[in-house]
Design a protein around this motif. Structure first.
Motif, PDB file in Angstrom:
ATOM      1  N   CYS A 385       0.833  -1.206   0.000  1.00  0.00           N
ATOM      2  CA  CYS A 385       0.000   0.000   0.000  1.00  0.00           C
ATOM      3  C   CYS A 385       0.869   1.259   0.000  1.00  0.00           C
ATOM      4  CB  CYS A 385      -0.932   0.004   1.210  1.00  0.00           C
ATOM      5  SG  CYS A 385      -2.232  -1.238   1.147  1.00  0.00           S
ATOM      6  N   LEU A 386       1.981   1.207   0.711  1.00  0.00           N
ATOM      7  CA  LEU A 386       2.919   2.334   0.740  1.00  0.00           C
ATOM      8  C   LEU A 386       3.475   2.604  -0.658  1.00  0.00           C
ATOM      9  CD1 LEU A 386       4.504   4.327   2.611  1.00  0.00           C
ATOM     10  CD2 LEU A 386       6.276   2.590   2.735  1.00  0.00           C
ATOM     11  N   LEU A 387       3.853   1.536  -1.361  1.00  0.00           N
ATOM     12  CA  LEU A 387       4.368   1.684  -2.721  1.00  0.00           C
ATOM     13  C   LEU A 387       3.279   2.190  -3.666  1.00  0.00           C
ATOM     14  CD1 LEU A 387       6.513  -1.578  -3.051  1.00  0.00           C
ATOM     15  CD2 LEU A 387       7.298   0.735  -2.539  1.00  0.00           C
ATOM     16  N   ALA A 388       2.044   1.674  -3.489  1.00  0.00           N
ATOM     17  CA  ALA A 388       0.940   2.128  -4.335  1.00  0.00           C
ATOM     18  C   ALA A 388       0.679   3.615  -4.138  1.00  0.00           C
ATOM     19  CB  ALA A 388      -0.325   1.320  -4.025  1.00  0.00           C
ATOM     20  N   GLY A 389       0.788   4.072  -2.882  1.00  0.00           N
ATOM     21  CA  GLY A 389       0.623   5.501  -2.618  1.00  0.00           C
ATOM     22  C   GLY A 389       1.747   6.324  -3.213  1.00  0.00           C
ATOM     23  N   ALA A 390       2.975   5.821  -3.140  1.00  0.00           N
ATOM     24  CA  ALA A 390       4.121   6.550  -3.681  1.00  0.00           C
ATOM     25  C   ALA A 390       4.049   6.642  -5.206  1.00  0.00           C
ATOM     26  CB  ALA A 390       5.419   5.873  -3.251  1.00  0.00           C
ATOM     27  N   TRP A 391       3.637   5.551  -5.857  1.00  0.00           N
ATOM     28  CA  TRP A 391       3.552   5.539  -7.324  1.00  0.00           C
ATOM     29  C   TRP A 391       2.332   6.307  -7.834  1.00  0.00           C
ATOM     30  CZ3 TRP A 391       7.382   2.176  -6.060  1.00  0.00           C
ATOM     31  CH2 TRP A 391       8.350   1.890  -7.028  1.00  0.00           C
ATOM     32  N   GLY A 392       1.293   6.397  -7.002  1.00  0.00           N
ATOM     33  CA  GLY A 392       0.115   7.149  -7.397  1.00  0.00           C
ATOM     34  C   GLY A 392      -0.903   6.345  -8.176  1.00  0.00           C
ATOM     35  N   THR A 393      -1.277   5.166  -7.642  1.00  0.00           N
ATOM     36  CA  THR A 393      -2.346   4.395  -8.277  1.00  0.00           C
ATOM     37  C   THR A 393      -3.728   4.908  -7.868  1.00  0.00           C
ATOM     38  OG1 THR A 393      -2.494   2.770  -6.480  1.00  0.00           O
ATOM     39  CG2 THR A 393      -0.885   2.331  -8.236  1.00  0.00           C
ATOM     40  N   GLY A 394      -3.776   5.696  -6.784  1.00  0.00           N
ATOM     41  CA  GLY A 394      -5.052   6.135  -6.243  1.00  0.00           C
ATOM     42  C   GLY A 394      -5.721   5.072  -5.401  1.00  0.00           C
ATOM     43  N   ASN A 395      -4.989   4.008  -5.076  1.00  0.00           N
ATOM     44  CA  ASN A 395      -5.561   2.860  -4.377  1.00  0.00           C
ATOM     45  C   ASN A 395      -4.446   2.158  -3.622  1.00  0.00           C
ATOM     46  OD1 ASN A 395      -7.001  -0.193  -4.653  1.00  0.00           O
ATOM     47  ND2 ASN A 395      -8.386   1.527  -4.367  1.00  0.00           N
ATOM     48  N   GLY A 396      -4.817   1.160  -2.810  1.00  0.00           N
ATOM     49  CA  GLY A 396      -3.817   0.333  -2.134  1.00  0.00           C
ATOM     50  C   GLY A 396      -3.708  -1.021  -2.822  1.00  0.00           C
ATOM     51  N   THR A 397      -3.209  -2.014  -2.107  1.00  0.00           N
ATOM     52  CA  THR A 397      -3.144  -3.376  -2.637  1.00  0.00           C
ATOM     53  C   THR A 397      -3.632  -4.356  -1.575  1.00  0.00           C
ATOM     54  OG1 THR A 397      -0.851  -3.727  -1.896  1.00  0.00           O
ATOM     55  CG2 THR A 397      -1.167  -2.873  -4.129  1.00  0.00           C
ATOM     56  N   THR A 398      -4.154  -5.467  -2.027  1.00  0.00           N
ATOM     57  CA  THR A 398      -4.610  -6.526  -1.130  1.00  0.00           C
ATOM     58  C   THR A 398      -4.544  -7.852  -1.874  1.00  0.00           C
ATOM     59  OG1 THR A 398      -6.398  -7.159   0.390  1.00  0.00           O
ATOM     60  CG2 THR A 398      -7.045  -6.435  -1.797  1.00  0.00           C
ATOM     61  N   SER A 399      -4.807  -8.944  -1.159  1.00  0.00           N
ATOM     62  CA  SER A 399      -4.824 -10.270  -1.788  1.00  0.00           C
ATOM     63  C   SER A 399      -6.094 -10.433  -2.604  1.00  0.00           C
ATOM     64  CB  SER A 399      -4.741 -11.364  -0.719  1.00  0.00           C
ATOM     65  OG  SER A 399      -3.551 -11.225   0.029  1.00  0.00           O
ATOM     66  N   TYR A 400      -5.976 -11.097  -3.750  1.00  0.00           N
ATOM     67  CA  TYR A 400      -7.106 -11.245  -4.656  1.00  0.00           C
ATOM     68  C   TYR A 400      -7.791 -12.591  -4.458  1.00  0.00           C
ATOM     69  CZ  TYR A 400      -7.309  -7.144  -7.642  1.00  0.00           C
ATOM     70  OH  TYR A 400      -7.533  -5.879  -8.115  1.00  0.00           O
ATOM     71  N   SER A 401      -9.051 -12.530  -3.975  1.00  0.00           N
ATOM     72  CA  SER A 401      -9.824 -13.747  -3.727  1.00  0.00           C
ATOM     73  C   SER A 401     -10.073 -14.528  -5.007  1.00  0.00           C
ATOM     74  CB  SER A 401     -11.162 -13.403  -3.073  1.00  0.00           C
ATOM     75  OG  SER A 401     -10.973 -12.700  -1.876  1.00  0.00           O
ATOM     76  N   GLU A 402     -10.279 -13.817  -6.126  1.00  0.00           N
ATOM     77  CA  GLU A 402     -10.591 -14.520  -7.360  1.00  0.00           C
ATOM     78  C   GLU A 402      -9.433 -15.386  -7.834  1.00  0.00           C
ATOM     79  OE1 GLU A 402     -10.763 -11.245  -6.711  1.00  0.00           O
ATOM     80  OE2 GLU A 402     -10.664 -10.066  -8.555  1.00  0.00           O
ATOM     81  N   ASN A 403      -8.196 -14.960  -7.539  1.00  0.00           N
ATOM     82  CA  ASN A 403      -7.053 -15.772  -7.926  1.00  0.00           C
ATOM     83  C   ASN A 403      -6.864 -16.962  -7.002  1.00  0.00           C
ATOM     84  OD1 ASN A 403      -6.298 -12.861  -9.058  1.00  0.00           O
ATOM     85  ND2 ASN A 403      -5.204 -14.404 -10.247  1.00  0.00           N
TER      86      ASN A 403
END
Length: 623
Positions: A385-403
């Motif tokens: 989430c820290l990297l997502a904020g630094a890169w500017g995705t506008g979102n965080g990250t989490t584990s994907y249930s569908e995968n």
């Protein structure tokens, strides 16, 4: 591709992939084990072609990795497309394509970090809907509402400095909130507090929280689908047809194998790619209707946004190569209101990931994750989430249930496959045309996909009630009141923000964001009522919840092989005595050896039995 509940992720309704001679084929990504003989009592869901520590042939890793990337595609693309409206970017498709490329790139990095240094299970990382609700609430504050001229396509000049400053100031505010809130998740993970907090968090807290992740998004889904309901319902019909009615129908596809050479193999294509196939067919039909001018050319006509040429310019404008980098939208800014709102999303994301870890371990042939692996997993997700904020995705990250659900279909639980999938996401993030292609999907097609995805996410939240006693009036009250209040209070707060003013601007913003975030309101009420209203452990669902995540047996050697850190870190550094006290390292006896001989023998037999479950397929190496 749609998320699955923990109960569904057992592979029991997923047919095995098997050739006519019962052998395994490398030619296709959905490689599964042989079916057990009828009446043998064996569960075919436990038969894995490759377990978590196995390394399939390189070409199979690539094919399966791309499959996992495509499975996560719907969720990855949906997040920036929803955010683009509140960021004033609905008429700037080129920037939308850059956001899609950025989220691909960051998701690839976070996936590799999770597989190598996090929980070490085969889990894809990507954007999360749990962050969307508080982000939209934050951007709905009067300070961040889009100017009226940005809603008019004729007045928007995407290359003007004024327009760029409008959307980038909003993006930087979101980035800052995500970066600070992610530090909370990093602390919770690496300090080991997640285990302590789980004593007070049960199904009656998780159910309303996850349910209210998707329910407030009905407005966004309805607006997009309403651009042309015929196209939207067609998209829904395709997805439902493939994912529900045709999921057990095999498709014969040409294959090649030594000895048999060219032949046809049966692949359960509809079960693996229902959303991707549905989007592609609807997109193709929109193109045909555009070429034949069946859809209106007039921008004011109903259904104009279903035309493919309204977004077609973005493909020619997008660069072939674009390397996303931290701070590409400027230096992030921080506000107290944003931090509190995104923190509610962080908590929801952590709860969802915990369930994914146990489901993934079961489907990949690994023992249930020990505490130190869970701590690392949550901590590394915080870093993501820290990297997502630094890169500017506008979102965080989490584990994907569908995968995680895809593991039950393919019967390949190797984490090296997920490494290949992470690399595919990285490369897609660098190729600018890939993001541009997904940014050009017609709006009604996106709306149809949203209706299906958000509906399933809502059902996943409700499915947590399976652990509780739903004959209890106590549980009925807690869940029903929490969900309804989570819809009512945010709706009232957004319409009566003036009544909540205290005179302190920062405090007003915090109150406004929290009270307009439905998942925070519902989750908080569920947590408070579940822990204060008298009820037995069985009635609250805590016993069944813990039992479903309980480790069966003690197999230290197998746990070490799966969850210890790689590249000698787990054996060299975590073997030092003072490292045993760290929440991210396993607790080892003095000398790092097992002293109980009978237990060691039992473990050896367990390891041998576990290794015999996976069929021998070619030469195997282990990581």
């Amino acid at each position: 591709m749609t998320p699955s509940s923990d109960k569904e992720l057992n592979g029991l309704d997923n047919p095995s992939f098997m050739g006519e001679d019962g052998s395994h084929y490398y030619a296709f990504p959905d490689l599964t084990a042989q079916r057990p003989k009828e009446g043998s009592g064996e569960d075919h869901s436990s038969k894995l072609a490759y377990t978590v520590t196995d390394v399939p042939p390189w070409y199979l890793c690539i094919l399966l990795g791309i499959q996992h990337f495509l499975t996560a595609m719907g969720g990855l693309v949906a997040v920036p497309l929803i955010l683009s409206k509140e960021l004033c970017l609905q008429h700037d498709l080129l920037t939308q394509s850059h956001l899609i490329s950025t989220i691909f790139f960051v998701s690839g990095i976070c996936t590799l970090l999770q597989v190598f240094f996090g929980v070490r299970l085969p889990i894809i990382q990507g954007g999360t809907f749990a962050f969307l609700t508080p982000t939209l609430a934050m951007l709905s504050l009067p300070k961040w509402k889009c100017p009226a001229w940005t809603q008019n396509a004729t007045l928007v000049n995407a290359s003007s400095s004024e327009f760029i400053e409008v959307w980038q100031t909003r993006m930087r505010e979101v980035q800052g909130a995500i970066i600070v809130a992610s530090c909370f998740q990093i602390f919770i993970g690496f300090s080991g507090l997640i285990g302590f907090l789980m004593r007070f968090i049960g199904p009656l807290t998780i159910a309303p929280t996850i349910t209210l992740v998707a329910l407030p998004l009905f407005d966004s889904a309805g607006d997009d689908a309403g651009q042309h309901w015929g196209i939207s319902f067609m998209t829904i019909a395709f997805i439902v047809l493939f994912s529900q009615y045709l999921k057990n129908v095999p498709v014969p596809l040409p294959s090649y194998q030594k000895g048999k050479k060219c032949h046809f193999s049966k692949v359960y294509l509809f079960q693996i790619f229902p959303v991707l196939l549905g989007l592609s067919l609807s997109w193709l039909l929109c193109y045909v209707l555009t070429v034949t001018d069946v859809l209106p050319v007039d921008p004011a006509g109903y259904g104009h946004l279903a035309r493919t040429d309204t977004r077609g310019d973005v493909l020619s404008q997008a660069p072939w190569f674009r390397f996303p980098y931290p701070g590409q939208w400027g230096v992030p800014t921080v506000s107290l209101a944003g931090i509190f709102g995104i923190t509610a999303g962080v908590i929801s994301s952590m709860l969802e990931s915990l369930g994914d870890y146990y489901a993934c371990a079961r489907l990949s042939g690994a023992p249930p994750p020990p505490k130190h692996a869970i701590n690392r997993g949550i901590g590394v997700e915080g870093i993501g989430c820290l990297l997502a904020g630094a890169w500017g995705t506008g979102n965080g990250t989490t584990s994907y249930s569908e995968n995680v659900g895809a593991l039950g279909i393919t019967k390949v639980g190797s984490r090296m496959v997920i490494v290949a999938g992470g690399c595919a996401m990285l490369l897609s993030g660098i190729f600018g045309k890939v993001g541009a292609m997904f940014a050009s999907i017609p709006t009604p097609v996106i709306g149809g996909m949203f209706l299906v995805m958000f509906g399933v996410i809502t059902a996943v939240g409700i499915s947590n009630l399976q652990y509780t006693d739903m004959n209890s009036s106590r549980n009925f009250f807690i869940f029903g009141f929490s969900v309804f209040a989570g819809l009512t209070i945010p709706n009232w707060a957004s319409k009566n923000s003036g009544l909540l003013e205290t005179g302190i601007i920062q405090l007003d913003q915090v109150i406004q964001v929290l009270l307009t975030t439905g998942m925070f309101v519902g989750g908080f009420l569920g947590f408070l009522l579940d822990n204060t209203i008298p009820g037995t452990q069985e009635e609250r669902g805590l016993l069944a919840w813990k039992q479903s995540h309980k480790q069966k047996g003690d197999n230290s050697q197998l746990i070490s092989n799966v969850y210890d850190l790689p590249f000698g870190i787990g054996t060299k550094y975590c073997a030092v005595s003072w490292f045993w006290h760290l929440p991210t390292c396993p607790k080892r006896p003095p000398g790092g050896k097992q002293t109980d001989e009978p237990k060691a023998a039992e473990q050896e037999r367990s390891v041998k039995a576990s290794s015999e479950r996976a069929p021998e397929i070619g030469a195997d190496t282990r990581i």
